[in-house]
Motif scaffolding. Sequence first.
Motif, PDB file in Angstrom:
ATOM      1  N   ILE A 136       1.542  -1.263  -0.470  1.00 37.05           N
ATOM      2  CA  ILE A 136      -0.120  -0.252   0.549  1.00 37.05           C
ATOM      3  C   ILE A 136       0.602   1.488   0.445  1.00 37.05           C
ATOM      4  CG2 ILE A 136      -1.080   1.356   1.583  1.00 37.05           C
ATOM      5  CD1 ILE A 136      -2.723  -1.635   2.436  1.00 37.05           C
ATOM      6  N   VAL A 137       1.460   1.586   0.962  1.00 41.98           N
ATOM      7  CA  VAL A 137       2.932   2.250   1.502  1.00 41.98           C
ATOM      8  C   VAL A 137       3.182   2.443  -0.535  1.00 41.98           C
ATOM      9  CG1 VAL A 137       4.604   2.879   2.537  1.00 41.98           C
ATOM     10  CG2 VAL A 137       2.941   2.082   3.258  1.00 41.98           C
ATOM     11  N   LYS A 138       3.958   1.629  -0.947  1.00 40.70           N
ATOM     12  CA  LYS A 138       4.553   1.273  -2.586  1.00 40.70           C
ATOM     13  C   LYS A 138       3.959   1.842  -3.874  1.00 40.70           C
ATOM     14  CE  LYS A 138       7.514  -0.867  -5.331  1.00 40.70           C
ATOM     15  NZ  LYS A 138       8.146  -2.651  -6.134  1.00 40.70           N
ATOM     16  N   ASN A 139       2.791   1.809  -3.373  1.00 40.93           N
ATOM     17  CA  ASN A 139       1.438   1.982  -4.225  1.00 40.93           C
ATOM     18  C   ASN A 139       1.413   3.284  -4.232  1.00 40.93           C
ATOM     19  OD1 ASN A 139       1.616  -0.015  -5.626  1.00 40.93           O
ATOM     20  ND2 ASN A 139      -0.340  -1.474  -4.297  1.00 40.93           N
ATOM     21  N   PHE A 140       1.260   4.225  -2.713  1.00 40.89           N
ATOM     22  CA  PHE A 140       0.964   5.523  -2.378  1.00 40.89           C
ATOM     23  C   PHE A 140       1.652   6.173  -2.944  1.00 40.89           C
ATOM     24  CE2 PHE A 140       2.023   9.166   0.444  1.00 40.89           C
ATOM     25  CZ  PHE A 140       0.201   9.556   0.436  1.00 40.89           C
ATOM     26  N   ILE A 141       3.329   6.004  -3.313  1.00 42.02           N
ATOM     27  CA  ILE A 141       4.054   6.424  -3.606  1.00 42.02           C
ATOM     28  C   ILE A 141       4.800   6.576  -4.625  1.00 42.02           C
ATOM     29  CG2 ILE A 141       6.483   6.696  -3.027  1.00 42.02           C
ATOM     30  CD1 ILE A 141       7.127   5.535  -0.197  1.00 42.02           C
ATOM     31  N   ASN A 142       4.025   5.819  -5.307  1.00 40.15           N
ATOM     32  CA  ASN A 142       4.128   5.517  -7.188  1.00 40.15           C
ATOM     33  C   ASN A 142       2.961   6.727  -7.127  1.00 40.15           C
ATOM     34  OD1 ASN A 142       5.891   3.741  -7.158  1.00 40.15           O
ATOM     35  ND2 ASN A 142       4.886   1.934  -7.328  1.00 40.15           N
ATOM     36  N   GLY A 143       2.021   6.995  -6.857  1.00 36.68           N
ATOM     37  CA  GLY A 143       1.074   7.764  -6.872  1.00 36.68           C
ATOM     38  C   GLY A 143       1.500   8.801  -7.129  1.00 36.68           C
ATOM     39  N   ILE A 144       1.952   9.021  -5.841  1.00 40.29           N
ATOM     40  CA  ILE A 144       2.654  10.618  -5.549  1.00 40.29           C
ATOM     41  C   ILE A 144       3.715  10.693  -6.675  1.00 40.29           C
ATOM     42  CG2 ILE A 144       3.848  11.871  -4.730  1.00 40.29           C
ATOM     43  CD1 ILE A 144       3.069  10.650  -1.970  1.00 40.29           C
ATOM     44  N   LEU A 145       4.348   9.885  -7.214  1.00 44.08           N
ATOM     45  CA  LEU A 145       6.096  10.616  -8.193  1.00 44.08           C
ATOM     46  C   LEU A 145       5.014  10.588  -9.336  1.00 44.08           C
ATOM     47  CD1 LEU A 145       8.224   7.920  -7.299  1.00 44.08           C
ATOM     48  CD2 LEU A 145       8.387  10.187  -7.152  1.00 44.08           C
ATOM     49  N   THR A 146       4.397  10.037  -8.965  1.00 44.21           N
ATOM     50  CA  THR A 146       3.230  10.418 -11.015  1.00 44.21           C
ATOM     51  C   THR A 146       2.407  11.418 -11.075  1.00 44.21           C
ATOM     52  OG1 THR A 146       3.139   7.449 -11.267  1.00 44.21           O
ATOM     53  CG2 THR A 146       1.799   8.735 -12.374  1.00 44.21           C
ATOM     54  N   ILE A 147       1.235  10.827 -10.091  1.00 45.40           N
ATOM     55  CA  ILE A 147       0.744  12.368  -9.936  1.00 45.40           C
ATOM     56  C   ILE A 147       1.128  13.708  -9.866  1.00 45.40           C
ATOM     57  CG2 ILE A 147      -1.552  12.931  -9.179  1.00 45.40           C
ATOM     58  CD1 ILE A 147      -2.078  10.379 -11.404  1.00 45.40           C
ATOM     59  N   VAL A 148       1.692  14.145  -8.996  1.00 47.51           N
ATOM     60  CA  VAL A 148       1.784  15.253  -8.245  1.00 47.51           C
ATOM     61  C   VAL A 148       2.814  16.234  -9.149  1.00 47.51           C
ATOM     62  CG1 VAL A 148       3.576  16.677  -6.690  1.00 47.51           C
ATOM     63  CG2 VAL A 148       1.942  14.759  -5.892  1.00 47.51           C
ATOM     64  N   PRO A 149       3.469  15.457 -10.263  1.00 45.56           N
ATOM     65  CA  PRO A 149       3.655  16.765 -11.275  1.00 45.56           C
ATOM     66  C   PRO A 149       3.436  16.690 -11.936  1.00 45.56           C
ATOM     67  CG  PRO A 149       5.636  14.284 -10.891  1.00 45.56           C
ATOM     68  CD  PRO A 149       4.540  14.309 -10.131  1.00 45.56           C
ATOM     69  N   ILE A 150       2.293  15.872 -12.764  1.00 50.94           N
ATOM     70  CA  ILE A 150       1.321  16.468 -13.540  1.00 50.94           C
ATOM     71  C   ILE A 150       0.594  17.256 -13.156  1.00 50.94           C
ATOM     72  CG2 ILE A 150      -0.515  15.106 -14.921  1.00 50.94           C
ATOM     73  CD1 ILE A 150       0.630  12.705 -14.400  1.00 50.94           C
ATOM     74  N   ILE A 151      -0.226  17.534 -11.944  1.00 50.58           N
ATOM     75  CA  ILE A 151      -1.353  18.029 -11.478  1.00 50.58           C
ATOM     76  C   ILE A 151      -0.324  19.306 -10.794  1.00 50.58           C
ATOM     77  CG2 ILE A 151      -1.835  18.938  -9.343  1.00 50.58           C
ATOM     78  CD1 ILE A 151      -3.160  15.713  -8.383  1.00 50.58           C
ATOM     79  N   LEU A 152       0.873  19.674 -10.531  1.00 51.32           N
ATOM     80  CA  LEU A 152       2.018  21.362 -11.018  1.00 51.32           C
ATOM     81  C   LEU A 152       1.713  21.354 -11.797  1.00 51.32           C
ATOM     82  CD1 LEU A 152       4.529  20.024  -7.756  1.00 51.32           C
ATOM     83  CD2 LEU A 152       2.516  20.794  -7.563  1.00 51.32           C
ATOM     84  N   VAL A 153       2.082  20.760 -12.704  1.00 50.97           N
ATOM     85  CA  VAL A 153       2.686  21.402 -14.671  1.00 50.97           C
ATOM     86  C   VAL A 153       1.540  21.599 -14.742  1.00 50.97           C
ATOM     87  CG1 VAL A 153       2.636  20.898 -16.801  1.00 50.97           C
ATOM     88  CG2 VAL A 153       4.446  20.158 -15.549  1.00 50.97           C
ATOM     89  N   ILE A 154      -0.160  21.374 -14.760  1.00 52.62           N
ATOM     90  CA  ILE A 154      -1.117  21.827 -15.289  1.00 52.62           C
ATOM     91  C   ILE A 154      -1.656  22.796 -14.505  1.00 52.62           C
ATOM     92  CG2 ILE A 154      -3.520  21.097 -14.856  1.00 52.62           C
ATOM     93  CD1 ILE A 154      -3.063  18.338 -15.950  1.00 52.62           C
ATOM     94  N   TYR A 155      -1.124  22.975 -13.771  1.00 53.50           N
ATOM     95  CA  TYR A 155      -1.429  24.288 -12.468  1.00 53.50           C
ATOM     96  C   TYR A 155      -1.164  25.365 -12.324  1.00 53.50           C
ATOM     97  CZ  TYR A 155      -1.439  27.218  -8.283  1.00 53.50           C
ATOM     98  OH  TYR A 155      -2.108  27.865  -7.000  1.00 53.50           O
TER      99      TYR A 155
END
Length: 196
Positions: free
Chosen positions: A4-23
């Motif tokens: 679960i922790v690994k998937n959460f970290i993978n989610g952060i690594l994948t989603i956060v850069p995309i969200i920040l760029v869109i923002y």
Amino acid sequence: MKSIVKNFINGILTIVPIILVIYVIYKTFLFLDGLLGNTLKPYLQEDYIPGFGLLSTLILITILGWLSTKYISGKIIRLIDILLDKIPVVKTIYSVIKDTVQSFLGEKKSFSKVALVVIPGTEMRSLGFITSEQLEDFYSPLKDHVAVYIPQTFQVAGFTFLLPKEQVEIIDVKPEEAMKFILSGGMTSTYKQKTK
């Protein structure tokens, strides 16, 4: 739990850069659209389409650029330029903005050469960008020096060093790659090697 922790970290690594760029793109769009858009909205009211202000700004800049090449309008623009260069305080702000814009978009672009410099008294090296090779005009004893801008990690601020030319090594690295490397603290190259 580890999964679960690994998937959460993978989610952060994948989603956060995309969200920040869109923002960032969204905020930049709102700012540029608002330059003329806020003036046009009261006149157009419900007919105003988002992006119309940005389009109007681009058209206005293009027209002004074209007018600056014509004889009479070019003379007027040069006269305004001379006036802004003579007003105390305003001339400092104007010259900094003008030189910065010209360094990125003008014929003699700065930040086009990546430099590797040795930090004096150490064996450490730092990456920077050549911003000026004509320091003699600024101060004649610096004729054999170059200005090297060294950005700081995780921010846009940095230092400008005036170094003897023989202490500066120009390296064959794209400026964009060097900037990413510096601003990320060297993490971009490590990440690329892992993905390869």
